[in-house]
Design an enzyme around this catalytic site. Structure first.
Site, PDB file in Angstrom:
ATOM      1  N   GLY A  20       0.771  -1.235   0.000  1.00  0.00           N
ATOM      2  CA  GLY A  20       0.000   0.000   0.000  1.00  0.00           C
ATOM      3  C   GLY A  20       0.804   1.288   0.000  1.00  0.00           C
ATOM      4  O   GLY A  20       0.325   2.307   0.503  1.00  0.00           O
ATOM      5  N   SER A  21       2.022   1.291  -0.557  1.00  0.00           N
ATOM      6  CA  SER A  21       2.790   2.546  -0.554  1.00  0.00           C
ATOM      7  C   SER A  21       2.133   3.593  -1.462  1.00  0.00           C
ATOM      8  O   SER A  21       2.113   4.771  -1.131  1.00  0.00           O
ATOM      9  CB  SER A  21       4.253   2.315  -0.932  1.00  0.00           C
ATOM     10  N   LEU A  98     -10.480  -7.151 -12.793  1.00  0.00           N
ATOM     11  CA  LEU A  98     -11.904  -6.867 -12.650  1.00  0.00           C
ATOM     12  C   LEU A  98     -12.625  -7.274 -13.932  1.00  0.00           C
ATOM     13  O   LEU A  98     -12.095  -7.138 -15.025  1.00  0.00           O
ATOM     14  CB  LEU A  98     -12.116  -5.379 -12.366  1.00  0.00           C
ATOM     15  N   ASN A 112      -5.490   2.965 -13.107  1.00  0.00           N
ATOM     16  CA  ASN A 112      -4.510   2.042 -12.551  1.00  0.00           C
ATOM     17  C   ASN A 112      -3.119   2.622 -12.751  1.00  0.00           C
ATOM     18  O   ASN A 112      -2.885   3.372 -13.694  1.00  0.00           O
ATOM     19  CB  ASN A 112      -4.617   0.694 -13.286  1.00  0.00           C
ATOM     20  N   HIS A 114       0.712   1.288 -13.422  1.00  0.00           N
ATOM     21  CA  HIS A 114       1.398   0.066 -13.858  1.00  0.00           C
ATOM     22  C   HIS A 114       2.905   0.333 -13.942  1.00  0.00           C
ATOM     23  O   HIS A 114       3.313   1.359 -14.480  1.00  0.00           O
ATOM     24  CB  HIS A 114       0.854  -0.356 -15.229  1.00  0.00           C
TER      25      HIS A 114
END
Length: 192
Positions: A20-21, A98, A112, A114
């Site tokens: 979770g950075s 998803l 997102n 990436h």
């Protein structure tokens, strides 16, 4: 994409699977006055995700759902997003794909980050691939999420030089530090 109306911040959910950075970075970004988002929910597909600790630290609701049956999980998540008035989703190290149906329901409102210069190296092991192919540059990309993996419209990218000494781990570290700058910049671009 969504346009920002007046001074109201867009209620956002961040989906994570790990440390979770990027989530922590987005939370800090959401607290500044000029940020267009406020984070109302942290979702993870794994109860062991270290990033869930930020839920308590920053007093943000969290929700965990197993993707053993992804159809049921997605229905639960969609209901929760509606209940919490979530209008925007940031994927930040979320390691599940998803469904087309889920993405359609949130049409154009999922982004997102990436760890490659898309369209190069979609999916996993991006740093290994970049080093094996003797690339001179690596980097990260913020993109819109579509039903096709890592193929949505590119919003922003940041390049990183690959040195001869780089390992996948050292390159990952370099790229991650740029991700922390890129994600907030991309969100500002989306809403301004």
């Amino acid at each position: 994409m969504v346009k920002l109306t007046g001074l109201k911040k867009i209620k956002t959910a961040v989906f994570i699977s790990g440390a979770g950075s990027n989530l922590k970075n987005l939370i800090k970004f959401s607290k500044i006055k000029k940020s267009p988002i406020s984070i109302g929910l942290i979702f993870s597909n794994t109860p062991k995700a270290k990033g869930l600790r930020y839920s308590n630290q920053f007093n943000i609701k969290k929700y965990v759902a197993s993707f053993k049956n992804s159809k049921i999980a997605e229905e639960k998540i969609l209901n929760l997003l509606k209940k919490e008035s979530i209008e925007f989703i940031c994927l930040a190290g979320f390691m599940k794909i998803l469904s087309k149906g889920f993405i359609k329901k949130f049409n154009g409102k999922i982004v997102n980050i990436h760890p490659s210069l898309l369209p190069k190296y979609k999916g996993l092991d991006t740093h290994i691939k970049a080093i094996q192919n003797k690339d001179k540059l690596a980097g990260c990309t913020v993109h819109s999420v579509t039903a096709k993996l890592d193929s949505g419209k590119i919003i922003l990218q940041k390049k990183v030089k690959i040195s001869k000494k780089d390992t996948p781990a050292s390159l990952a570290k370099k790229v991650l530090s740029q991700e922390h700058k890129l994600y907030p910049a991309a969100i500002k671009r989306i809403f301004n």
